[in-house]
Write a protein that holds these residues in place. Structure first.
Motif, PDB file in Angstrom:
ATOM      1  N   UNK A 119       0.818  -1.212   0.000  1.00  0.00           N
ATOM      2  CA  UNK A 119       0.000   0.000   0.000  1.00  0.00           C
ATOM      3  C   UNK A 119       0.853   1.264   0.000  1.00  0.00           C
ATOM      4  N   UNK A 120       0.270   2.321  -0.533  1.00  0.00           N
ATOM      5  CA  UNK A 120       0.838   3.647  -0.355  1.00  0.00           C
ATOM      6  C   UNK A 120       0.383   4.163   1.011  1.00  0.00           C
ATOM      7  N   UNK A 121       0.978   5.227   1.528  1.00  0.00           N
ATOM      8  CA  UNK A 121       0.502   5.798   2.795  1.00  0.00           C
ATOM      9  C   UNK A 121      -0.988   6.127   2.703  1.00  0.00           C
ATOM     10  N   UNK A 122      -1.740   5.719   3.691  1.00  0.00           N
ATOM     11  CA  UNK A 122      -3.173   5.968   3.695  1.00  0.00           C
ATOM     12  C   UNK A 122      -3.995   4.791   3.227  1.00  0.00           C
ATOM     13  N   UNK A 123      -3.341   3.794   2.600  1.00  0.00           N
ATOM     14  CA  UNK A 123      -3.994   2.538   2.191  1.00  0.00           C
ATOM     15  C   UNK A 123      -5.076   2.699   1.128  1.00  0.00           C
ATOM     16  N   UNK A 124      -5.125   3.838   0.456  1.00  0.00           N
ATOM     17  CA  UNK A 124      -6.147   4.048  -0.575  1.00  0.00           C
ATOM     18  C   UNK A 124      -5.661   3.621  -1.956  1.00  0.00           C
ATOM     19  N   UNK A 125      -4.381   3.384  -2.109  1.00  0.00           N
ATOM     20  CA  UNK A 125      -3.852   2.870  -3.372  1.00  0.00           C
ATOM     21  C   UNK A 125      -2.772   1.847  -3.062  1.00  0.00           C
ATOM     22  N   UNK A 126      -2.648   0.870  -3.949  1.00  0.00           N
ATOM     23  CA  UNK A 126      -1.717  -0.236  -3.761  1.00  0.00           C
ATOM     24  C   UNK A 126      -0.954  -0.478  -5.065  1.00  0.00           C
ATOM     25  N   UNK A 127       0.214  -1.082  -4.930  1.00  0.00           N
ATOM     26  CA  UNK A 127       1.015  -1.422  -6.101  1.00  0.00           C
ATOM     27  C   UNK A 127       1.251  -2.929  -6.143  1.00  0.00           C
ATOM     28  N   UNK A 128       0.848  -3.539  -7.250  1.00  0.00           N
ATOM     29  CA  UNK A 128       1.037  -4.968  -7.465  1.00  0.00           C
ATOM     30  C   UNK A 128       2.224  -5.181  -8.394  1.00  0.00           C
ATOM     31  N   UNK A 171     -11.446   1.200  -7.554  1.00  0.00           N
ATOM     32  CA  UNK A 171     -11.926   2.329  -8.362  1.00  0.00           C
ATOM     33  C   UNK A 171     -11.318   2.294  -9.750  1.00  0.00           C
ATOM     34  N   UNK A 172      -9.985   2.207  -9.835  1.00  0.00           N
ATOM     35  CA  UNK A 172      -9.294   2.169 -11.123  1.00  0.00           C
ATOM     36  C   UNK A 172      -8.044   1.310 -11.009  1.00  0.00           C
ATOM     37  N   UNK A 173      -7.595   0.784 -12.152  1.00  0.00           N
ATOM     38  CA  UNK A 173      -6.313   0.098 -12.235  1.00  0.00           C
ATOM     39  C   UNK A 173      -5.557   0.635 -13.440  1.00  0.00           C
ATOM     40  N   UNK A 174      -4.231   0.679 -13.333  1.00  0.00           N
ATOM     41  CA  UNK A 174      -3.389   1.175 -14.426  1.00  0.00           C
ATOM     42  C   UNK A 174      -2.172   0.268 -14.566  1.00  0.00           C
ATOM     43  N   UNK A 175      -2.000  -0.275 -15.767  1.00  0.00           N
ATOM     44  CA  UNK A 175      -0.810  -1.074 -16.051  1.00  0.00           C
ATOM     45  C   UNK A 175       0.348  -0.122 -16.323  1.00  0.00           C
ATOM     46  N   UNK A 185      -8.223   2.442  -4.871  1.00  0.00           N
ATOM     47  CA  UNK A 185      -9.437   1.910  -4.258  1.00  0.00           C
ATOM     48  C   UNK A 185     -10.494   3.001  -4.101  1.00  0.00           C
ATOM     49  N   UNK A 186     -11.722   2.575  -3.878  1.00  0.00           N
ATOM     50  CA  UNK A 186     -12.797   3.543  -3.648  1.00  0.00           C
ATOM     51  C   UNK A 186     -12.682   4.182  -2.270  1.00  0.00           C
ATOM     52  N   UNK A 187     -11.926   3.553  -1.398  1.00  0.00           N
ATOM     53  CA  UNK A 187     -11.689   4.087  -0.068  1.00  0.00           C
ATOM     54  C   UNK A 187     -10.538   3.337   0.566  1.00  0.00           C
ATOM     55  N   UNK A 188      -9.961   3.856   1.629  1.00  0.00           N
ATOM     56  CA  UNK A 188      -8.823   3.184   2.257  1.00  0.00           C
ATOM     57  C   UNK A 188      -9.165   1.761   2.693  1.00  0.00           C
ATOM     58  N   UNK A 189      -8.242   0.855   2.475  1.00  0.00           N
ATOM     59  CA  UNK A 189      -8.411  -0.525   2.920  1.00  0.00           C
ATOM     60  C   UNK A 189      -7.043  -1.065   3.310  1.00  0.00           C
TER      61      UNK A 189
END
Length: 544
Positions: A119-128, A171-175, A185-189
């Motif tokens: 996760x990024x700080x805040x857990x609202x976006x992640x990197x796979x 919410x969205x994904x980007x390659x 994400x739509x909200x922090x997780x």
């Protein structure tokens, strides 16, 4: 659902995940006298039965591994399959492999084709991050674009994916590049990695899917250790070794894997015992004891959920909380265990195991038996012109019928209540309960390796996987709290509050703990069982 003792596991749609919740592989102690008697009959590989860990033993190359299954599959694509259910996930793992999976002993998220998920700080976006140079069996690159394609299909309304409720959190994904997917994400997780491991880990070949979307469900193409060969509906599926598997020529070990459908639990156990199959994964409450008595090796995982009565909270008569409470109060989990499980099961009054760190000790989610209060509620409803009259839907098998008959007999002993049992073929049962939500009350089994995303997608008021059609703002609020916090104490407080509200609202009655058992002959080695009953098919095989 499994098939409870063997009913299909419709619930598991949406269910499952496995934060480090302290799940362990446990040993079952058999009745010694029975072991000695049954072990002398032959067929088992060890008269005493054992739980030897063969996960690090390398199998021989070649041979055919036969796996008994409680039910057939509805679909071999990740959209129409119960991809987070032990009934389907081993077969899906054979064809697709997994991005990530849950370790049974710890509940930790483990990498497979996926290399990391952070996760990024805040857990609202992640990197796979993916392992490089992985290909599907048709030669298509297994890259970030392929993951995005599969997840977009889960989200497409026309797909009617079982994971629609899960993917709604994305919410969205980007390659970003071939091995990097950026996820917003739509909200922090704080627990999104568990969601991926539970519900979003099977990735399809975009090339094959685009070529034949309608036919893909019966002709799947993935990057797993095996490729699909044939499917005889209601009987078996056959998979053969993927000669281009990304882990190299040494894997997988077996040349062929056959998944044989044996719906009856006793017959499945006897088939493994006699050598007609090599192993089975089961949620039948009696199987751990019976398998050990026959000298088979077992691995057991106890997780959230269990066998239950699901009430349709939006349909009469169970849109009235008094009707739901009356049924709960009239029934006894200990009696079900004696009558239906020969006393070998694990009766419960909570969807959470007793040792769960997710809730306060002693937390219960269902009301204890009180037949006098049940009768009072029934009389109150009847006085208002609403005597309780409903149909109880069950999957078509002997074990489910036995429990249903106990329930019907117990309820008919009271006044102002009438119940009819409706046995249904498994496919029709799944369609009515999971897809159409067309039922009044139904036998349902669900197995969640963690509360996230399992409880969220099964209980949140707007979730498409909320088969109970249950809605309570306090539950929604606490599920959101638990999803967004990194603090174990806050998470525990939130789920304890959810449990208290469930006990009050009685949307379901859970009477047997969810225990997943893998039992096999000693000729099977290299078995690794995930926290939700998935067998890692790249590691298992036959002893040299």
């Amino acid at each position: 659902m499994d098939i409870a003792r063997e009913h299909p596991d419709p619930t598991r749609p949406g269910a499952r995940a496995g934060a480090p919740v302290g799940r362990i592989v446990r040993t079952v102690v058999p009745a010694v006298a029975a072991c000695l008697v049954l072990g002398a009959c032959g067929g088992g590989d060890d008269a005493a039965g054992k739980d030897a860990d063969t996960s690090t033993v390398a199998p021989k190359s070649g041979g055919t591994l036969t796996v008994a299954m409680a039910s057939d599959m509805r679909s071999m694509d990740p959209f129409g399959a119960l991809s987070n259910s032990y009934t389907d996930n081993s077969r899906l793992n054979a064809v697709y492999d997994s991005l990530f999976w849950h370790e049974a002993k710890t509940g930790k998220v483990m990498p497979q084709v996926g290399e990391s998920l952070t996760p990024d700080p805040g857990n609202a976006s992640w990197t796979l991050k993916l392992k490089p140079n992985v290909k599907f069996s048709d030669g298509t690159p297994y890259d970030a674009a392929a993951v995005k394609f599969t997840w977009d299909e889960h989200a497409a309304p026309a797909r009617k994916s079982y994971q629609a409720g899960t993917i709604a959190a994305v919410k969205t994904t980007e390659a970003v590049d071939p091995t990097t997917l950026k996820i917003t994400l739509t909200g922090p997780n704080a627990n999104f990695d568990h969601i991926v491991a539970s519900n979003l880990s099977f990735i399809v070949s975009p090339t094959a899917y685009r070529k034949d979307p309608a036919g893909f469900a019966r002709n799947p193409v993935g990057a797993g250790p095996y490729t699909f060969k044939e499917w005889t509906t209601g009987d078996h599926m056959t998979f053969v070794k993927n000669r281009g598997y990304w882990q190299g020529a040494a894997k997988p070990y077996a040349d062929t894997v056959v998944f044989k459908v044996i719906q009856d639990s006793t017959q499945g156990l006897e088939t493994v015992y006699s050598g007609g199959a090599d192993m089975k994964v089961s949620v039948n409450a009696e199987d751990p004891v019976k398998a050990r008595q026959k000298g088979l090796e077992t691995k057991i995982v106890t997780i959230i959920g269990g066998e239950s009565i699901y009430f349709n909270n939006k349909r009469a008569p169970f849109d009235d909380v008094r009707a739901r409470r009356a049924v709960q109060l009239a029934l006894d989990a200990d009696e079900v265990n004696k009558i239906s499980f020969s006393g070998n099961g694990t009766p419960t009054h909570s969807i959470f195991p007793p040792e769960s760190p997710l809730v306060d000790a002693g937390t219960e989610t269902v009301q204890r038996t009180d037949r006098a209060e049940a009768q009072r509620l029934l009389d109150e409803l009847a006085a208002e012109g609403k005597p309780l009259d409903f149909t109880y839907s069950i999957p078509q098998n002997a074990n489910a019928q036995r429990t249903a008959e106990y329930i019907m007999t117990s309820l008919r002993a009271l006044r102002n209540i009438s119940v009819k049992i409706a046995p249904m073929p498994i496919a029709a049962f799944q369609t009515d309960i999971v897809i159409n939500k067309n039922y009044q009350a139904a036998m349902f089994s669900y197995y969640l390796s963690d509360a996230e995303p399992g409880l969220y997608v099964n209980l949140y008021s707007t979730s498409p996987n909320n088969y109970l059609l249950y809605a309570n703002p306090t539950v929604d609020q606490n599920l959101d709290r638990a999803r967004t916090t990194n603090d174990p104490a806050q998470r525990k407080a939130a789920y304890t509050a959810v449990a208290a509200q469930l006990k009050q609202d009685a949307p379901l009655w859970t009477y047997q703990s969810s225990v997943v058992t893998a039992f096999h002959r000693s000729t099977v080695v290299g078995m690794v069982l995930s926290n939700d009953g998935m067998v890692l098919m790249d590691r298992i095989g036959l002893k040299g």
